[in-house]
Scaffold this motif. Structure first.
Motif, PDB file in Angstrom:
ATOM      1  N   LEU A  11     -58.562 -13.875 -52.704  1.00 43.37           N
ATOM      2  CA  LEU A  11     -59.916 -14.614 -52.574  1.00 43.37           C
ATOM      3  C   LEU A  11     -60.728 -14.180 -53.515  1.00 43.37           C
ATOM      4  N   GLU A  12     -60.860 -12.900 -53.926  1.00 41.71           N
ATOM      5  CA  GLU A  12     -61.773 -12.391 -55.011  1.00 41.71           C
ATOM      6  C   GLU A  12     -61.128 -12.968 -56.235  1.00 41.71           C
ATOM      7  N   LEU A  13     -59.887 -13.167 -56.407  1.00 46.36           N
ATOM      8  CA  LEU A  13     -59.378 -13.627 -57.877  1.00 46.36           C
ATOM      9  C   LEU A  13     -59.566 -15.056 -57.701  1.00 46.36           C
ATOM     10  N   MET A  14     -59.479 -15.821 -56.653  1.00 45.55           N
ATOM     11  CA  MET A  14     -59.664 -17.311 -56.508  1.00 45.55           C
ATOM     12  C   MET A  14     -61.300 -17.549 -56.793  1.00 45.55           C
ATOM     13  N   LYS A  15     -62.139 -16.777 -56.113  1.00 40.40           N
ATOM     14  CA  LYS A  15     -63.325 -17.023 -56.245  1.00 40.40           C
ATOM     15  C   LYS A  15     -63.826 -16.694 -57.904  1.00 40.40           C
ATOM     16  N   ASP A  16     -63.376 -15.737 -58.452  1.00 47.94           N
ATOM     17  CA  ASP A  16     -63.590 -15.610 -59.932  1.00 47.94           C
ATOM     18  C   ASP A  16     -63.152 -16.564 -60.616  1.00 47.94           C
ATOM     19  N   PHE A  17     -61.957 -17.313 -60.442  1.00 47.37           N
ATOM     20  CA  PHE A  17     -61.556 -18.676 -61.008  1.00 47.37           C
ATOM     21  C   PHE A  17     -62.527 -19.817 -61.025  1.00 47.37           C
ATOM     22  N   ILE A  25     -59.127 -23.687 -56.362  1.00 45.91           N
ATOM     23  CA  ILE A  25     -57.685 -23.269 -56.475  1.00 45.91           C
ATOM     24  C   ILE A  25     -57.319 -23.221 -55.043  1.00 45.91           C
ATOM     25  N   VAL A  26     -55.894 -23.451 -54.712  1.00 50.76           N
ATOM     26  CA  VAL A  26     -55.117 -23.293 -53.646  1.00 50.76           C
ATOM     27  C   VAL A  26     -54.056 -22.522 -53.695  1.00 50.76           C
ATOM     28  N   LEU A  27     -53.500 -21.864 -52.917  1.00 50.91           N
ATOM     29  CA  LEU A  27     -52.105 -21.177 -52.648  1.00 50.91           C
ATOM     30  C   LEU A  27     -51.484 -21.972 -51.448  1.00 50.91           C
ATOM     31  N   PHE A  28     -50.084 -22.093 -52.000  1.00 56.35           N
ATOM     32  CA  PHE A  28     -49.256 -22.799 -51.142  1.00 56.35           C
ATOM     33  C   PHE A  28     -47.782 -22.189 -51.228  1.00 56.35           C
ATOM     34  N   ASP A  29     -47.229 -22.086 -49.943  1.00 56.32           N
ATOM     35  CA  ASP A  29     -46.171 -21.353 -50.068  1.00 56.32           C
ATOM     36  C   ASP A  29     -44.787 -22.246 -50.292  1.00 56.32           C
ATOM     37  N   ASP A  30     -43.526 -21.747 -50.249  1.00 54.67           N
ATOM     38  CA  ASP A  30     -42.291 -22.624 -50.759  1.00 54.67           C
ATOM     39  C   ASP A  30     -41.922 -23.750 -49.937  1.00 54.67           C
ATOM     40  N   SER A  40     -63.119 -23.143 -49.470  1.00 50.09           N
ATOM     41  CA  SER A  40     -62.144 -23.357 -48.435  1.00 50.09           C
ATOM     42  C   SER A  40     -61.787 -24.499 -48.340  1.00 50.09           C
ATOM     43  N   LYS A  41     -62.734 -25.752 -48.289  1.00 53.79           N
ATOM     44  CA  LYS A  41     -62.665 -26.897 -47.946  1.00 53.79           C
ATOM     45  C   LYS A  41     -62.359 -27.840 -49.098  1.00 53.79           C
ATOM     46  N   ASP A  42     -61.736 -29.084 -48.854  1.00 57.12           N
ATOM     47  CA  ASP A  42     -61.648 -30.244 -50.035  1.00 57.12           C
ATOM     48  C   ASP A  42     -63.087 -30.674 -50.529  1.00 57.12           C
ATOM     49  N   CYS A  43     -63.180 -31.309 -51.460  1.00 55.19           N
ATOM     50  CA  CYS A  43     -64.408 -31.918 -51.805  1.00 55.19           C
ATOM     51  C   CYS A  43     -64.423 -33.073 -51.051  1.00 55.19           C
ATOM     52  N   ASN A  44     -65.654 -33.465 -50.750  1.00 54.11           N
ATOM     53  CA  ASN A  44     -66.167 -34.869 -49.844  1.00 54.11           C
ATOM     54  C   ASN A  44     -65.182 -35.971 -50.107  1.00 54.11           C
ATOM     55  N   PHE A  45     -64.701 -36.274 -51.512  1.00 56.82           N
ATOM     56  CA  PHE A  45     -64.189 -37.472 -51.891  1.00 56.82           C
ATOM     57  C   PHE A  45     -62.731 -37.324 -51.222  1.00 56.82           C
ATOM     58  N   CYS A  46     -61.973 -36.227 -51.744  1.00 58.04           N
ATOM     59  CA  CYS A  46     -60.690 -35.803 -50.965  1.00 58.04           C
ATOM     60  C   CYS A  46     -60.504 -35.672 -49.449  1.00 58.04           C
ATOM     61  N   ARG A  47     -61.502 -35.087 -48.889  1.00 54.84           N
ATOM     62  CA  ARG A  47     -61.559 -35.025 -47.441  1.00 54.84           C
ATOM     63  C   ARG A  47     -61.568 -36.481 -46.850  1.00 54.84           C
ATOM     64  N   ARG A  48     -62.378 -37.432 -47.253  1.00 59.04           N
ATOM     65  CA  ARG A  48     -62.649 -38.849 -46.535  1.00 59.04           C
ATOM     66  C   ARG A  48     -61.404 -39.503 -47.162  1.00 59.04           C
ATOM     67  N   ILE A  49     -60.794 -39.363 -48.375  1.00 52.18           N
ATOM     68  CA  ILE A  49     -59.323 -40.037 -48.452  1.00 52.18           C
ATOM     69  C   ILE A  49     -58.277 -39.637 -47.468  1.00 52.18           C
ATOM     70  N   LYS A  50     -58.287 -38.279 -47.084  1.00 53.47           N
ATOM     71  CA  LYS A  50     -57.068 -37.992 -46.086  1.00 53.47           C
ATOM     72  C   LYS A  50     -57.845 -38.376 -44.701  1.00 53.47           C
ATOM     73  N   GLU A  51     -58.928 -38.883 -44.511  1.00 53.27           N
ATOM     74  CA  GLU A  51     -59.112 -39.553 -42.941  1.00 53.27           C
ATOM     75  C   GLU A  51     -59.014 -41.073 -43.124  1.00 53.27           C
TER      76      GLU A  51
END
Length: 287
Positions: A11-17, A25-30, A40-51
């Motif tokens: 999280l510290e590395l992500m925050k610096d980025f 920035i997001v971490l996904f597994d395989d 921690s949350k999507d931007c409002n535009f992307c969050r609305r698209i997913k709804e």
């Protein structure tokens, strides 16, 4: 595969980025499951698209396609998502295996807001543009050079995170913990039951984990560590070979000598001489 990570460090590395780039920035597994992100949350535009009806599936499909391409090509890719925004994905590669991904997105390379609207008008979500337009205005606009630079920094973050084991497979954690436990005790009698008990696992679990993650049994692994330690002591100390044998847990000196020569191709004495530069190489000196 089980992906493990040090949440505080990552999280510290992500925050610096994010502070540097202003990009989420997001971490996904395989298996393409989101594990951690900053913010921690999507931007409002992307969050609305997913709804919206059907558009969430388009987001998932876009992500999965990018992960599959990234896994196949095994390098950083930058691309437009189904909504016309710019994303980048880089694989996390450990021992030649893709174990996860870092992704950033929710940005645009449009020159201005009008250009961004034109881009979105040409995508599958164009019919929702009147509703999304106020949210679209929040999308950060980046130049091509800024996006490329951010992508390269994210790629560097993957190397850093893997090297420092901020992100690791359970295999790495098992081998690291086992090695850290064994090294200080190589000179003592080591048996599977005691090792398993001290590590907090069953003996059968110890056996199966060694086979799975090390490719050898626990006894063979202990012998490997002892021989590695012997080589180090022969190169770095003046200890007598008999004392080294005892120090690393070989009760029978003659057995140690036989095993050492079989594994290294040198007697312990010749090994010490060679790697201290006492034995000359098989070619004439430079004149």
């Amino acid at each position: 595969m089980k992906l493990e990570f040090n949440e505080t460090q990552l999280l510290e590395l992500m925050k610096d980025f994010y502070v540097l780039t202003g990009i989420r920035i997001v971490l996904f597994d395989d298996e393409y499951q989101e594990l951690l992100s900053y913010p921690s949350k999507d931007c409002n535009f992307c969050r609305r698209i997913k709804e919206l009806p059907d558009t969430d599936n388009l987001c998932m499909e876009s992500d999965h396609n990018s992960f599959q391409q990234c896994k196949t090509e095994r390098h950083l890719i930058v691309y437009p998502c189904h909504a016309g925004l710019i994303e980048a994905v880089v694989p996390l590669i450990d021992n030649h295996i893709v174990i996860g991904y870092l992704m950033f997105g929710q940005i645009s390379d449009a020159a201005n807001f009008s250009s961004l609207k034109q881009i979105v008008c040409q995508t599958s979500i164009h019919e929702y543009l009147p509703e999304l337009e106020p949210l679209l205005a929040e999308i950060p606009l980046k130049t091509h050079d800024q996006i490329r630079a951010a992508a390269k920094i994210m790629e560097a973050c993957t190397f850093y995170a893997l090297m420092n084991e901020t992100i690791a497979l359970r295999r790495q954690n098992f081998t690291r913990h086992l090695k850290e436990y064994l090294l200080p005790q190589l000179g003592t009698h080591l048996d599977a039951e005691t090792i398993a008990r001290d590590l907090g696992i069953s003996r059968s679990k110890l056996y199966s984990s060694c086979d799975k993650y090390l490719g050898m049994g626990i006894a063979e692994y202990i012998r490997t560590l002892r021989l590695e330690q012997a080589q180090q002591l022969l190169k770095d100390t003046e200890l007598p070979i008999t004392q080294i044998s005892d120090k690393i847990g070989f009760e029978d000196y003659n057995y140690f000598c036989r095993v050492f020569k079989k594994e290294t191709g040198y007697s312990a004495k010749k090994y010490r001489e060679k790697f201290r530069g006492i034995i000359q190489d098989d070619y004439p000196p430079f004149l």
